[in-house]
Design a protein around this motif. Structure first.
Motif, mmCIF file in Angstrom:
data_model
loop_
_atom_site.group_PDB
_atom_site.id
_atom_site.type_symbol
_atom_site.label_atom_id
_atom_site.label_comp_id
_atom_site.label_asym_id
_atom_site.label_seq_id
_atom_site.Cartn_x
_atom_site.Cartn_y
_atom_site.Cartn_z
ATOM 1 N N HIS A 1 69.022 -8.600 22.243
ATOM 2 C CA HIS A 1 68.955 -7.319 21.540
ATOM 3 C C HIS A 1 68.865 -7.538 20.030
ATOM 4 O O HIS A 1 69.422 -8.492 19.519
ATOM 5 C CB HIS A 1 70.206 -6.477 21.823
ATOM 6 N N TYR B 1 63.834 -8.236 27.783
ATOM 7 C CA TYR B 1 64.271 -8.631 29.126
ATOM 8 C C TYR B 1 63.295 -9.706 29.610
ATOM 9 O O TYR B 1 62.147 -9.379 29.963
ATOM 10 C CB TYR B 1 64.246 -7.433 30.087
ATOM 11 N N LYS C 1 64.631 -13.210 35.597
ATOM 12 C CA LYS C 1 65.734 -12.241 35.604
ATOM 13 C C LYS C 1 67.110 -12.893 35.479
ATOM 14 O O LYS C 1 68.103 -12.207 35.243
ATOM 15 C CB LYS C 1 65.683 -11.382 36.884
ATOM 16 N N VAL D 1 61.721 -3.338 25.228
ATOM 17 C CA VAL D 1 62.067 -1.921 25.078
ATOM 18 C C VAL D 1 62.373 -1.678 23.596
ATOM 19 O O VAL D 1 63.200 -2.377 23.014
ATOM 20 C CB VAL D 1 63.299 -1.546 25.929
ATOM 21 N N THR E 1 64.913 -4.592 22.620
ATOM 22 C CA THR E 1 65.515 -5.412 23.676
ATOM 23 C C THR E 1 64.433 -6.225 24.364
ATOM 24 O O THR E 1 63.348 -5.708 24.647
ATOM 25 C CB THR E 1 66.226 -4.514 24.718
ATOM 26 N N LEU F 1 59.821 -8.033 29.314
ATOM 27 C CA LEU F 1 59.754 -6.580 29.160
ATOM 28 C C LEU F 1 60.441 -6.230 27.839
ATOM 29 O O LEU F 1 61.602 -6.577 27.632
ATOM 30 C CB LEU F 1 60.468 -5.888 30.322
#
Lengths: 235, 147
Positions: free
Chosen positions: B132, B122, B126, B87, B120, B85
């Motif tokens: 970053h 991800y 998890k 961002v 970022t 993911l």
């Protein structure tokens, strides 16, 4: 005994001579090549020229700027302090240097005497060590964009305490003007949200305005927040 | 000169020649092995990619940090883990998307002045920590029209 010594010396001599011959051979190879291949040398030279011109073109294109808060103003010279706490001298030419104030998505030309200490400046121009001969100066606002995990929620004061990746604690005030959005963990789309949806353990991507007065503080008003619910990381 | 001395010299010369041939042979082999290394470089990246898949990574090939532009938008180009993911956030825009292949290219608007852009990654797994990256891009409209 003498014979053995002679034999040993002969072996050593031969080995050394062979190495020398090899070394000379290796050194002489390039000169022999350049002598026989003048056309390719010319092609290489042309290629080098093309690379040099391309590099010059790219350098011109890849212009960089510096930004920082004004720490000192003296006649036609300013000093700014960057994020990395580095001081830069800004040389201003009264005729050539243009100074603009950014307001929204527009700009307005201003005079040098309108600049003040603690203004946030973006300076564009040739950089030599720590001195910049400014072509353009833009007075802007400084924003901080960062991410932190919610460690505390103060529901009475609409504020949250965050711990960033650098182990820095930030107190974030959520104002009525703060634009708040949350990640829908099923659709991965952003949705509008409110303060009540924030939970301890959530990650918050936040934007704050940093003025010189709050430089060393840890409490800020959030301009924007984007919440990544902790459920996203355990699904 | 004694007979023994002559025999010794002859043997010495022969041995010297043997050593010389040995040295030549060895140096040629060394050169060949060096050449092989250069040729083998094509195989290198595949093993690197295999390692990169396991670890979180985020690379931005464009724009570079502190770049000055005179356009109000850019295409952010980079690489990150597949299915992670991503961002991307700046004071004027936030973008969230699933990185379906390793490479990504996203159109991103710029505000006049400084644009602090935080990226970022991800990762899908998890348990792997996020990565970053922060860039500062300057949209400086230097046209003389004052507004």
């Amino acid at each position: 005994m003498k014979n053995k010594i002679i034999l040993f010396l002969i072996i050593i001599q031969f080995s050394l001579l062979t190495n020398l011959a090899l070394a000379q051979n290796e050194e002489s190879t390039p000169s022999a090549e350049t002598g026989s291949d003048k056309v390719s040398t010319k092609t290489i030279e042309n290629f080098k020229e093309k690379i040099a011109s391309k590099v010059a073109e790219l350098t011109k294109k890849e212009q960089k700027a510096l930004a920082g808060f004004v720490s000192k103003i003296e006649d036609s010279q300013l000093t700014i302090k960057s994020d990395e706490q580095q001081n830069y001298q800004i040389k201003i030419d009264n005729i050539l240097t243009k100074i603009y104030q950014i307001a929204g998505n527009g700009k307005k030309e201003i005079k040098l005497d309108q600049l003040a200490k603690d203004d946030y400046l973006i300076v564009n121009g040739p950089i030599n060590d720590n001195t910049i001969s400014a072509n353009y100066i833009f007075v802007d606002e400084k924003y901080i964009v960062n991410v932190g995990r919610v460690t505390e929620i103060d529901k009475d004061n609409y504020s949250v305490k965050l711990l960033t990746a650098d182990k820095e604690t930030i107190n974030l005030d959520i104002e009525t003007s703060t634009k708040q959005s949350i990640l829908n963990i099923k659709t991965l789309q952003l949705e509008r949200t409110g303060f009540s949806k924030i939970k301890e353990g959530d990650l918050i991507h936040f934007i704050i305005k940093k003025d010189s007065s709050a430089k060393n503080g840890t409490r800020f008003s959030a301009v924007k927040i984007l919440i990544i619910p902790q459920e996203y990381f355990i699904k | 000169m004694k007979k023994e001395s002559v025999v010794a010299i002859v043997f010495g010369i022969l041995l010297g020649l043997m050593v010389a041939f040995f040295v030549i042979f060895q140096s040629k082999q060394q050169q060949l092995s060096k050449t092989k290394l250069i040729n083998n470089q094509t195989k290198g990246p595949t093993s690197k990619v295999q390692i990169a898949v396991a670890t979180p990574f985020l690379e931005v090939s464009f724009p570079s940090d502190r770049l000055v532009l005179d356009t109000d938008s850019i295409i952010i180009k980079g690489k990150a883990n597949e299915n992670s993911l991503i961002v991307i956030q700046s004071p004027i825009k936030e973008l969230v998307f699933k990185n379906e292949s390793t490479d990504f290219e996203k159109d991103f608007p710029l505000a006049l002045g400084e644009n602090v852009i935080e990226l970022t990654n991800y990762p899908e797994d998890k348990n792997i920590s996020s990565v970053h990256k922060q860039l500062r891009v300057y949209y400086l409209d230097t046209k003389d029209t004052t507004e």
